[in-house]
Design a protein around this motif. Structure first.
Motif, PDB file in Angstrom:
ATOM      1  N   VAL A  68       0.513  -0.860   0.100  1.00  0.00           N
ATOM      2  CA  VAL A  68       0.029   0.059  -0.090  1.00  0.00           C
ATOM      3  C   VAL A  68       0.837   1.735  -0.059  1.00  0.00           C
ATOM      4  CG1 VAL A  68      -1.366   1.278   1.451  1.00  0.00           C
ATOM      5  CG2 VAL A  68      -2.236  -1.276   1.073  1.00  0.00           C
ATOM      6  N   GLU A  69       1.637   1.161   1.084  1.00  0.00           N
ATOM      7  CA  GLU A  69       2.510   2.383   1.055  1.00  0.00           C
ATOM      8  C   GLU A  69       2.996   3.194  -0.283  1.00  0.00           C
ATOM      9  OE1 GLU A  69       4.858   2.090   5.032  1.00  0.00           O
ATOM     10  OE2 GLU A  69       5.982   4.385   4.591  1.00  0.00           O
ATOM     11  N   GLU A  70       3.887   1.711  -1.085  1.00  0.00           N
ATOM     12  CA  GLU A  70       4.664   1.313  -2.248  1.00  0.00           C
ATOM     13  C   GLU A  70       3.607   2.326  -2.940  1.00  0.00           C
ATOM     14  OE1 GLU A  70       6.194  -2.244  -3.956  1.00  0.00           O
ATOM     15  OE2 GLU A  70       7.940  -2.197  -1.788  1.00  0.00           O
ATOM     16  N   ARG A  71       2.216   2.040  -3.214  1.00  0.00           N
ATOM     17  CA  ARG A  71       1.136   2.813  -4.162  1.00  0.00           C
ATOM     18  C   ARG A  71       1.212   3.739  -4.235  1.00  0.00           C
ATOM     19  NH1 ARG A  71      -0.985   2.416  -8.419  1.00  0.00           N
ATOM     20  NH2 ARG A  71      -3.661   2.413  -8.287  1.00  0.00           N
ATOM     21  N   MET A  72       1.157   4.211  -2.509  1.00  0.00           N
ATOM     22  CA  MET A  72       0.302   5.691  -2.076  1.00  0.00           C
ATOM     23  C   MET A  72       1.488   6.546  -3.105  1.00  0.00           C
ATOM     24  SD  MET A  72      -1.962   6.143  -0.420  1.00  0.00           S
ATOM     25  CE  MET A  72      -2.850   3.819  -1.437  1.00  0.00           C
ATOM     26  N   MET A  73       2.831   6.122  -2.671  1.00  0.00           N
ATOM     27  CA  MET A  73       3.974   6.467  -2.951  1.00  0.00           C
ATOM     28  C   MET A  73       4.107   6.491  -5.300  1.00  0.00           C
ATOM     29  SD  MET A  73       8.233   6.580  -2.323  1.00  0.00           S
ATOM     30  CE  MET A  73       8.660   4.536  -2.384  1.00  0.00           C
ATOM     31  N   LEU A  75       1.562   6.723  -6.859  1.00  0.00           N
ATOM     32  CA  LEU A  75       0.228   7.567  -6.846  1.00  0.00           C
ATOM     33  C   LEU A  75       0.781   9.402  -7.121  1.00  0.00           C
ATOM     34  CD1 LEU A  75      -2.871   6.230  -5.861  1.00  0.00           C
ATOM     35  CD2 LEU A  75      -2.587   6.671  -7.910  1.00  0.00           C
ATOM     36  N   ARG A  76       2.181   9.070  -5.874  1.00  0.00           N
ATOM     37  CA  ARG A  76       2.314  10.398  -5.437  1.00  0.00           C
ATOM     38  C   ARG A  76       2.758  11.140  -6.469  1.00  0.00           C
ATOM     39  NH1 ARG A  76       5.219  10.958  -0.719  1.00  0.00           N
ATOM     40  NH2 ARG A  76       6.944  10.626  -2.082  1.00  0.00           N
ATOM     41  N   HIS A  77       3.468  10.356  -6.696  1.00  0.00           N
ATOM     42  CA  HIS A  77       4.011  11.084  -8.645  1.00  0.00           C
ATOM     43  C   HIS A  77       3.559  10.542  -9.422  1.00  0.00           C
ATOM     44  CE1 HIS A  77       7.947   8.754  -6.469  1.00  0.00           C
ATOM     45  NE2 HIS A  77       7.567   9.901  -5.796  1.00  0.00           N
ATOM     46  N   ASP A  78       2.727   9.944  -9.492  1.00  0.00           N
ATOM     47  CA  ASP A  78       1.622  10.402 -10.823  1.00  0.00           C
ATOM     48  C   ASP A  78       1.017  11.222 -11.188  1.00  0.00           C
ATOM     49  OD1 ASP A  78       3.027   7.810 -12.299  1.00  0.00           O
ATOM     50  OD2 ASP A  78       1.085   6.631 -11.701  1.00  0.00           O
ATOM     51  N   TYR A  79       0.448  11.596  -9.475  1.00  0.00           N
ATOM     52  CA  TYR A  79      -0.670  12.796  -9.804  1.00  0.00           C
ATOM     53  C   TYR A  79       0.253  14.281  -8.998  1.00  0.00           C
ATOM     54  CZ  TYR A  79      -3.911   9.730 -11.312  1.00  0.00           C
ATOM     55  OH  TYR A  79      -4.908   9.070 -11.735  1.00  0.00           O
ATOM     56  N   PHE A 100      -3.197  13.354   1.806  1.00  0.00           N
ATOM     57  CA  PHE A 100      -3.523  13.617   0.515  1.00  0.00           C
ATOM     58  C   PHE A 100      -3.741  14.724   0.937  1.00  0.00           C
ATOM     59  CE2 PHE A 100      -2.402   9.821  -0.767  1.00  0.00           C
ATOM     60  CZ  PHE A 100      -0.710   9.333  -1.424  1.00  0.00           C
ATOM     61  N   VAL A 101      -3.437  16.125   0.166  1.00  0.00           N
ATOM     62  CA  VAL A 101      -4.605  17.455  -0.422  1.00  0.00           C
ATOM     63  C   VAL A 101      -4.029  17.950  -1.280  1.00  0.00           C
ATOM     64  CG1 VAL A 101      -4.373  20.040   0.170  1.00  0.00           C
ATOM     65  CG2 VAL A 101      -3.538  18.487   2.250  1.00  0.00           C
ATOM     66  N   LEU A 102      -5.260  17.711  -2.293  1.00  0.00           N
ATOM     67  CA  LEU A 102      -5.306  17.384  -3.827  1.00  0.00           C
ATOM     68  C   LEU A 102      -5.816  19.135  -3.838  1.00  0.00           C
ATOM     69  CD1 LEU A 102      -6.740  14.193  -4.209  1.00  0.00           C
ATOM     70  CD2 LEU A 102      -4.600  14.730  -4.616  1.00  0.00           C
ATOM     71  N   PHE A 112      -8.334   9.967  -8.650  1.00  0.00           N
ATOM     72  CA  PHE A 112      -7.048   9.858  -7.490  1.00  0.00           C
ATOM     73  C   PHE A 112      -7.587   9.105  -6.391  1.00  0.00           C
ATOM     74  CE2 PHE A 112      -4.656  11.232  -4.451  1.00  0.00           C
ATOM     75  CZ  PHE A 112      -3.631  11.083  -4.299  1.00  0.00           C
ATOM     76  N   VAL A 113      -9.054   9.390  -6.120  1.00  0.00           N
ATOM     77  CA  VAL A 113      -9.913   8.928  -4.832  1.00  0.00           C
ATOM     78  C   VAL A 113      -9.860   7.527  -5.962  1.00  0.00           C
ATOM     79  CG1 VAL A 113     -11.941   9.227  -3.263  1.00  0.00           C
ATOM     80  CG2 VAL A 113     -10.397  11.051  -3.196  1.00  0.00           C
ATOM     81  N   GLY A 114     -10.353   7.594  -6.208  1.00  0.00           N
ATOM     82  CA  GLY A 114     -10.789   5.794  -7.876  1.00  0.00           C
ATOM     83  C   GLY A 114      -9.922   5.711  -7.594  1.00  0.00           C
ATOM     84  N   LYS A 115      -8.989   6.016  -7.207  1.00  0.00           N
ATOM     85  CA  LYS A 115      -7.383   4.360  -7.207  1.00  0.00           C
ATOM     86  C   LYS A 115      -6.910   4.672  -5.455  1.00  0.00           C
ATOM     87  CE  LYS A 115      -5.807   5.622 -11.998  1.00  0.00           C
ATOM     88  NZ  LYS A 115      -4.541   5.600 -13.028  1.00  0.00           N
ATOM     89  N   ILE A 116      -7.649   5.599  -5.237  1.00  0.00           N
ATOM     90  CA  ILE A 116      -6.994   5.013  -3.685  1.00  0.00           C
ATOM     91  C   ILE A 116      -8.169   3.858  -3.372  1.00  0.00           C
ATOM     92  CG2 ILE A 116      -6.511   6.169  -1.220  1.00  0.00           C
ATOM     93  CD1 ILE A 116      -4.961   8.147  -2.484  1.00  0.00           C
ATOM     94  N   ARG A 117      -8.523   3.930  -3.626  1.00  0.00           N
ATOM     95  CA  ARG A 117      -9.853   3.157  -2.772  1.00  0.00           C
ATOM     96  C   ARG A 117      -9.901   1.614  -3.431  1.00  0.00           C
ATOM     97  NH1 ARG A 117     -15.387   6.499  -3.785  1.00  0.00           N
ATOM     98  NH2 ARG A 117     -15.964   7.005  -1.575  1.00  0.00           N
TER      99      ARG A 117
END
Ligand code: ZN
Length: 142
Positions: A68-73, A75-79, A100-102, A112-117
């Motif tokens: 999950v932590e890797e995925r969060m990182m 997403l942060r880079h992709d967005y 995340f503050v968007l 973004f929220v969809g990908k997190i979910r």
């Protein structure tokens, strides 16, 4: 209506059935239809379209779940253009909290929220969205 087959954990099925009973639904299909409609309608708010928005998203996951932590990182880079701030903290005895503050428009925020979910193994995903284009002064200047 089309009949679809959906995989879900047994525990979720039990909760859906209990919810259907308690709330007078005819059965689990009606609960799933209703839940799907609200999920799909969630980001169709006309008041938020074509406006500058900010969103705060919090994700909780187990300390051990490094995927999950890797995925969060990732997403942060992709967005990068959307994520205005990102904060990682440890809460409780063994949980990670990613905040995340968007800043952006409705469409990228909902993506973004969809990908997190859709990320596997998160324990909780929460968010709020608000427009930031019409904050007037609290006290009229002059
Ligand atoms: Zn952590």
């Amino acid at each position: 209506m089309t009949v679809v087959s959906v995989s879900m954990p047994e525990e979720l099925v039990e909760r859906i059935d209990a919810f259907a009973d308690e709330h007078g639904y005819t059965g689990r299909s009606e609960v799933v239809r209703d839940a799907s409609r609200s999920l799909l309608g969630e980001f169709e708010d006309k008041r938020l379209e074509n406006r500058d928005l900010m969103a705060v998203v919090t994700v909780i996951f187990d300390y051990e779940t490094t995927s999950v932590e890797e995925r969060m990182m990732g997403l942060r880079h992709d967005y990068e253009g959307l994520v205005a701030a990102n904060f990682h903290s440890h809460v409780g005895s063994h949980y990670c909290m990613e905040l995340f503050v968007l800043e952006g428009r409705l469409e990228p925020i909902s993506t973004f929220v969809g990908k997190i979910r859709a990320t596997q193994d998160t324990l909780s995903v929460d968010y709020s969205v608000m427009p930031v284009d019409e904050f007037g002064p609290a006290v009229p200047s002059e």
